[in-house]
Each structure stands twice: as structure tokens, then as C-alpha cells.
Design a protein around this motif. Structure first.
Motif, PDB file in Angstrom:
ATOM      1  N   HIS A 181      22.312  14.493  73.509  1.00  0.00           N
ATOM      2  CA  HIS A 181      22.328  13.059  74.250  1.00  0.00           C
ATOM      3  C   HIS A 181      20.942  12.766  74.780  1.00  0.00           C
ATOM      4  O   HIS A 181      20.663  11.442  74.756  1.00  0.00           O
ATOM      5  CB  HIS A 181      23.128  13.399  75.634  1.00  0.00           C
ATOM      6  N   VAL A 182      20.157  13.615  75.167  1.00  0.00           N
ATOM      7  CA  VAL A 182      18.716  13.255  75.522  1.00  0.00           C
ATOM      8  C   VAL A 182      17.994  12.493  74.270  1.00  0.00           C
ATOM      9  O   VAL A 182      17.592  11.412  74.516  1.00  0.00           O
ATOM     10  CB  VAL A 182      17.899  14.312  76.077  1.00  0.00           C
ATOM     11  N   ASP A 183      18.100  13.345  73.228  1.00  0.00           N
ATOM     12  CA  ASP A 183      17.270  12.823  72.018  1.00  0.00           C
ATOM     13  C   ASP A 183      17.437  11.388  71.672  1.00  0.00           C
ATOM     14  O   ASP A 183      16.592  10.292  71.288  1.00  0.00           O
ATOM     15  CB  ASP A 183      17.184  13.636  71.085  1.00  0.00           C
ATOM     16  N   GLN A 184      19.028  11.524  71.333  1.00  0.00           N
ATOM     17  CA  GLN A 184      19.343  10.015  70.930  1.00  0.00           C
ATOM     18  C   GLN A 184      19.434   8.744  71.607  1.00  0.00           C
ATOM     19  O   GLN A 184      19.189   7.849  71.319  1.00  0.00           O
ATOM     20  CB  GLN A 184      20.748   9.960  70.306  1.00  0.00           C
ATOM     21  N   SER A 185      19.410   9.086  73.146  1.00  0.00           N
ATOM     22  CA  SER A 185      19.436   8.137  73.959  1.00  0.00           C
ATOM     23  C   SER A 185      17.847   7.702  74.205  1.00  0.00           C
ATOM     24  O   SER A 185      17.795   6.462  74.307  1.00  0.00           O
ATOM     25  CB  SER A 185      19.913   8.439  75.564  1.00  0.00           C
ATOM     26  N   ILE A 186      17.016   8.329  73.960  1.00  0.00           N
ATOM     27  CA  ILE A 186      15.874   8.086  73.911  1.00  0.00           C
ATOM     28  C   ILE A 186      15.480   7.084  72.886  1.00  0.00           C
ATOM     29  O   ILE A 186      14.709   5.836  73.055  1.00  0.00           O
ATOM     30  CB  ILE A 186      14.630   9.017  73.902  1.00  0.00           C
ATOM     31  N   LYS A 187      15.753   7.189  71.781  1.00  0.00           N
ATOM     32  CA  LYS A 187      15.661   6.418  70.486  1.00  0.00           C
ATOM     33  C   LYS A 187      16.484   5.142  70.633  1.00  0.00           C
ATOM     34  O   LYS A 187      15.665   3.944  70.260  1.00  0.00           O
ATOM     35  CB  LYS A 187      16.556   7.086  69.125  1.00  0.00           C
ATOM     36  N   ALA A 188      17.714   5.207  71.094  1.00  0.00           N
ATOM     37  CA  ALA A 188      18.349   3.810  71.225  1.00  0.00           C
ATOM     38  C   ALA A 188      17.678   2.983  72.526  1.00  0.00           C
ATOM     39  O   ALA A 188      17.428   1.835  72.149  1.00  0.00           O
ATOM     40  CB  ALA A 188      19.709   4.043  72.000  1.00  0.00           C
ATOM     41  N   LEU A 189      17.167   3.440  73.656  1.00  0.00           N
ATOM     42  CA  LEU A 189      16.775   2.592  74.532  1.00  0.00           C
ATOM     43  C   LEU A 189      15.437   2.237  74.272  1.00  0.00           C
ATOM     44  O   LEU A 189      14.828   1.133  74.464  1.00  0.00           O
ATOM     45  CB  LEU A 189      16.427   3.606  75.644  1.00  0.00           C
ATOM     46  N   ASN A 190      14.579   2.868  73.524  1.00  0.00           N
ATOM     47  CA  ASN A 190      13.159   2.310  72.925  1.00  0.00           C
ATOM     48  C   ASN A 190      13.507   1.290  71.888  1.00  0.00           C
ATOM     49  O   ASN A 190      12.774   0.372  71.769  1.00  0.00           O
ATOM     50  CB  ASN A 190      12.440   3.418  72.227  1.00  0.00           C
ATOM     51  N   LYS A 191      14.479   1.079  71.200  1.00  0.00           N
ATOM     52  CA  LYS A 191      14.886   0.173  70.115  1.00  0.00           C
ATOM     53  C   LYS A 191      15.250  -0.956  71.069  1.00  0.00           C
ATOM     54  O   LYS A 191      15.025  -2.053  70.854  1.00  0.00           O
ATOM     55  CB  LYS A 191      16.020   0.380  69.423  1.00  0.00           C
ATOM     56  N   MET A 192      15.797  -0.981  72.133  1.00  0.00           N
ATOM     57  CA  MET A 192      16.449  -1.946  73.011  1.00  0.00           C
ATOM     58  C   MET A 192      15.591  -2.519  73.822  1.00  0.00           C
ATOM     59  O   MET A 192      15.599  -3.785  74.099  1.00  0.00           O
ATOM     60  CB  MET A 192      17.698  -1.512  73.979  1.00  0.00           C
ATOM     61  N   GLN A 193      14.544  -1.921  74.383  1.00  0.00           N
ATOM     62  CA  GLN A 193      13.599  -2.459  75.515  1.00  0.00           C
ATOM     63  C   GLN A 193      14.334  -3.265  76.298  1.00  0.00           C
ATOM     64  O   GLN A 193      13.930  -4.680  76.685  1.00  0.00           O
ATOM     65  CB  GLN A 193      12.586  -3.292  74.645  1.00  0.00           C
ATOM     66  N   PRO A 194      15.236  -2.745  77.173  1.00  0.00           N
ATOM     67  CA  PRO A 194      16.064  -3.562  78.131  1.00  0.00           C
ATOM     68  C   PRO A 194      15.260  -3.926  79.378  1.00  0.00           C
ATOM     69  O   PRO A 194      14.012  -3.174  79.667  1.00  0.00           O
ATOM     70  CB  PRO A 194      17.097  -2.651  78.884  1.00  0.00           C
ATOM     71  N   ARG A 195      15.253  -5.262  79.951  1.00  0.00           N
ATOM     72  CA  ARG A 195      14.653  -5.583  81.113  1.00  0.00           C
ATOM     73  C   ARG A 195      15.109  -4.581  82.279  1.00  0.00           C
ATOM     74  O   ARG A 195      13.921  -4.393  83.139  1.00  0.00           O
ATOM     75  CB  ARG A 195      14.964  -7.019  81.449  1.00  0.00           C
ATOM     76  N   ASP A 233      13.674  14.390  81.195  1.00  0.00           N
ATOM     77  CA  ASP A 233      13.662  14.538  79.780  1.00  0.00           C
ATOM     78  C   ASP A 233      13.668  13.184  78.993  1.00  0.00           C
ATOM     79  O   ASP A 233      12.859  12.896  77.993  1.00  0.00           O
ATOM     80  CB  ASP A 233      14.335  15.484  78.948  1.00  0.00           C
ATOM     81  N   ILE A 234      14.641  12.399  79.210  1.00  0.00           N
ATOM     82  CA  ILE A 234      14.541  11.151  78.775  1.00  0.00           C
ATOM     83  C   ILE A 234      13.713  10.252  79.178  1.00  0.00           C
ATOM     84  O   ILE A 234      12.950   9.481  78.294  1.00  0.00           O
ATOM     85  CB  ILE A 234      16.157  10.447  79.269  1.00  0.00           C
ATOM     86  N   ILE A 235      13.448  10.269  80.559  1.00  0.00           N
ATOM     87  CA  ILE A 235      12.092   9.436  80.927  1.00  0.00           C
ATOM     88  C   ILE A 235      10.808   9.933  80.157  1.00  0.00           C
ATOM     89  O   ILE A 235       9.934   8.840  79.845  1.00  0.00           O
ATOM     90  CB  ILE A 235      11.968   9.337  82.350  1.00  0.00           C
ATOM     91  N   SER A 236      10.786  11.136  79.751  1.00  0.00           N
ATOM     92  CA  SER A 236       9.469  11.513  79.346  1.00  0.00           C
ATOM     93  C   SER A 236       9.495  11.019  78.022  1.00  0.00           C
ATOM     94  O   SER A 236       8.270  10.615  77.290  1.00  0.00           O
ATOM     95  CB  SER A 236       9.573  13.125  79.419  1.00  0.00           C
ATOM     96  N   GLY A 237      10.583  10.654  77.129  1.00  0.00           N
ATOM     97  CA  GLY A 237      10.427  10.309  75.813  1.00  0.00           C
ATOM     98  C   GLY A 237      10.297   8.533  75.855  1.00  0.00           C
ATOM     99  O   GLY A 237      10.210   8.303  74.725  1.00  0.00           O
ATOM    100  N   LEU A 238      10.599   7.661  76.752  1.00  0.00           N
ATOM    101  CA  LEU A 238      10.613   6.458  76.757  1.00  0.00           C
ATOM    102  C   LEU A 238       9.439   5.770  76.646  1.00  0.00           C
ATOM    103  O   LEU A 238       8.530   6.248  77.229  1.00  0.00           O
ATOM    104  CB  LEU A 238      11.429   5.908  78.273  1.00  0.00           C
ATOM    105  N   GLU A 239       9.292   4.602  75.616  1.00  0.00           N
ATOM    106  CA  GLU A 239       8.071   3.932  75.549  1.00  0.00           C
ATOM    107  C   GLU A 239       8.393   2.537  75.836  1.00  0.00           C
ATOM    108  O   GLU A 239       8.581   1.634  74.883  1.00  0.00           O
ATOM    109  CB  GLU A 239       7.800   4.260  74.116  1.00  0.00           C
ATOM    110  N   MET A 240       8.846   2.292  77.211  1.00  0.00           N
ATOM    111  CA  MET A 240       9.197   0.942  77.586  1.00  0.00           C
ATOM    112  C   MET A 240       7.929  -0.052  77.543  1.00  0.00           C
ATOM    113  O   MET A 240       6.963   0.468  78.086  1.00  0.00           O
ATOM    114  CB  MET A 240       9.805   0.887  78.818  1.00  0.00           C
TER     115      MET A 240
END
Length: 289
Positions: A181-195, A233-240
């Protein structure tokens, strides 16, 4: 106004005119969701929608924001939805924003010209429940929208200047699939770049299939500390690049708000302190959906 209950709305839409254009959700099979269990999906008759607009205008003629309910108003084709948006624009001269929930498959079914037309009629914000970036977890939860559809939908909205507010559900992977959940959510969110990005925490609702799975020992919930660890852990991997982050929903044990990437280190420090017992957490009896 003839609103058919129950209804749900994002916290940010507390002051918006809630205009019901559909009843229920077209994807009413998610095992964790009890919002529309006894509410068959349908579009409201247009004359009822226009009547609701007229009634609201008599009391609040200066309305600036409208939120379309219920679960996924954007399933409506533009040839039906645009006249409703035009009616809103004519009725409320000060209108600046229309927003709505959306499922991923409804977004991918629209063309770029559809999105452009919606933007021209003041659709400015769409809320999307990603829930998890793991397709395996979404399949387990019977969520119809795929990760790929939701990533594509957010990016295509952004290309037409429509902002997205993406919702992630901490704990949805239970103990067994928490790392996925953590690893794949990081990947999806980084692709999305939501406002906008919001974290909610899973709360099992009686009568839902997921709650039955818990009772049968097939779903093991995360503890409050484990939910905070997922968040960290999710926030740590985010590149917003430019995202407003909120985790202040009533379901969460710790209220957080920040701008990413600017406040990332502060968020991680606050979460680490809470995990180490240095901050008070919201008790379960004060949590809610």
C-alpha cells in the motif's frame, strides 16, 4: 430543496451549495464504503435539479461555490451536464467554482474537449478517491476504477487547468499488505502530482463487506501507531511539486496540514514525534467519518 439523503461531501465544501444531480454512486461495490449501500444509482430529473437551483437562489443569490452531489456526477455526459452548469452560471452571477466527486472510469470516458468545455463552464475542482496506489488492493476491495485510470484522469484534468483533490485511505492494505500500500501509493501519487492531497484513516463501517471480513479474521486492522507509520512512510517517498496536503479529517488520529514540498521535513518530524508518544492522539471515540 429535495435532497435525497444520506449525502457526503468533502470538508472543504462546507460552505458550498450542495446541488444533487445524481443519487448514489455508479460504483457501489467497494467493500469498505457504506455511504450509498441502500441508495440505488440514478440521475435526478432535470426539472428537479433546476427547481433546487431556483430555491437556493431565492435565499442565497450571491452563491460563489457549488458542489455537485452524489458520488460521481461526472458520469453524466456533457450534453446533459453542460446545460446544468450554464443554468448555475446564469443564476449565480458571482459563481467562481463548481466541483464534484469523480470515479476514474468516468474521467477516462471523457475527451479532452469535454474537459475543456467543463472548465469553460466553471468546473474547477474534482475529488478522486485513489484510496490506494496498489491495483492488487483495489481489486481486493472491489473498486471498479483502476490505478491507471485515476492517474490518467488526474493528469488529463490538469492539462485542462482543472485541479484535483486526491484522497488516500490509510490502513486499506491491512497489516498483510501495508508495505505494498505504501510503496505503490507513493508511485501513483508522484505520477498524479495533485493540487490537493488528503489522507483519511480506514474506519470499518458495520454492514460493509470489509467489516464482515474483519469479523471473520480475514482483515487485520492497523493500530493507531501503524496508521501514523504508513502516513510517515508515504510522505517520506513523495516528490510533490506544488501540493496542498491535509490529514485533518475526523477519521485521523493526528491532524496535519502543510504545503509540499516546502513543509515535508516538518510533517515527518511531527509524525515521528507522534509515533514515539510525544504528541497526543485523537481518541477513537472522537473519530468519525
Amino acid at each position: 430543496m429535495a435532497i435525497i439523503a444520506p449525502i457526503i461531501r468533502p470538508p472543504a465544501e462546507a460552505d458550498s451549495f450542495l446541488l444533487q444531480v445524481t443519487c448514489g454512486c455508479s460504483d457501489n461495490h467497494c467493500t469498505f464504503c457504506g455511504a450509498y449501500l441502500n441508495k440505488p444509482f440514478r440521475m435526478k430529473p432535470v426539472d428537479e435539479i433546476y427547481s433546487d437551483i431556483a430555491q437556493h437562489a431565492r435565499i442565497y443569490p450571491d452563491t460563489r461555490r457549488v458542489f455537485l452531489i452524489d458520488g460521481d456526477a461526472l458520469i453524466i455526459k456533457n450534453k446533459q451536464l453542460i446545460p446544468i452548469l450554464k443554468k448555475l452560471g446564469k443564476t449565480f452571477p458571482k459563481l467562481v467554482r463548481v466541483s464534484s466527486y469523480a470515479n476514474g472510469y468516468n474521467l477516462t470516458n471523457k475527451s479532452d474537449s469535454d474537459f475543456k468545455e467543463l472548465y469553460e463552464h466553471k468546473l474547477r475542482l474534482v475529488y478522486i478517491g485513489l484510496e490506494s496506489g496498489s491495483q492488487e488492493i483495489l481489486d481486493y476491495c472491489n473498486k471498479r476504477s483502476s490505478v491507471a485510470e485515476m492517474v490518467e484522469g488526474v493528469n488529463r484534468l490538469s492539462n485542462q487547468a482543472i485541479k484535483s483533490s486526491v484522497i488516500l485511505l490509510l490502513g486499506l492494505g491491512q497489516k498483510k499488505y501495508s508495505k505494498i500500500h505504501v510503496d505503490q501509493s507513493i508511485k501513483a501519487l508522484n505520477k498524479m502530482q495533485p493540487r490537493y492531497l488528503s489522507f483519511l484513516s480506514l474506519m470499518l463501517i458495520p454492514t460493509t463487506k470489509m467489516d464482515e471480513q474483519r469479523k471473520a479474521g480475514e482483515f487485520e486492522e492497523l493500530s493507531p501507531i501503524e496508521l501514523l507509520q504508513e502516513s510517515r512512510d508515504i510522505i517520506s517517498g513523495l516528490e510533490m511539486e506544488k501540493t496542498i496536503f491535509r490529514s485533518n479529517h475526523a477519521s485521523n488520529h493526528l491532524a496535519l496540514e502543510a504545503r509540499l514540498p516546502r513543509d515535508k521535513d516538518r510533517l515527518l518530524t511531527e509524525l515521528t514525534a507522534a509515533i514515539n508518544g510525544e504528541s497526543a492522539l485523537r481518541p477513537d471515540f472522537l473519530r468519525g467519518l
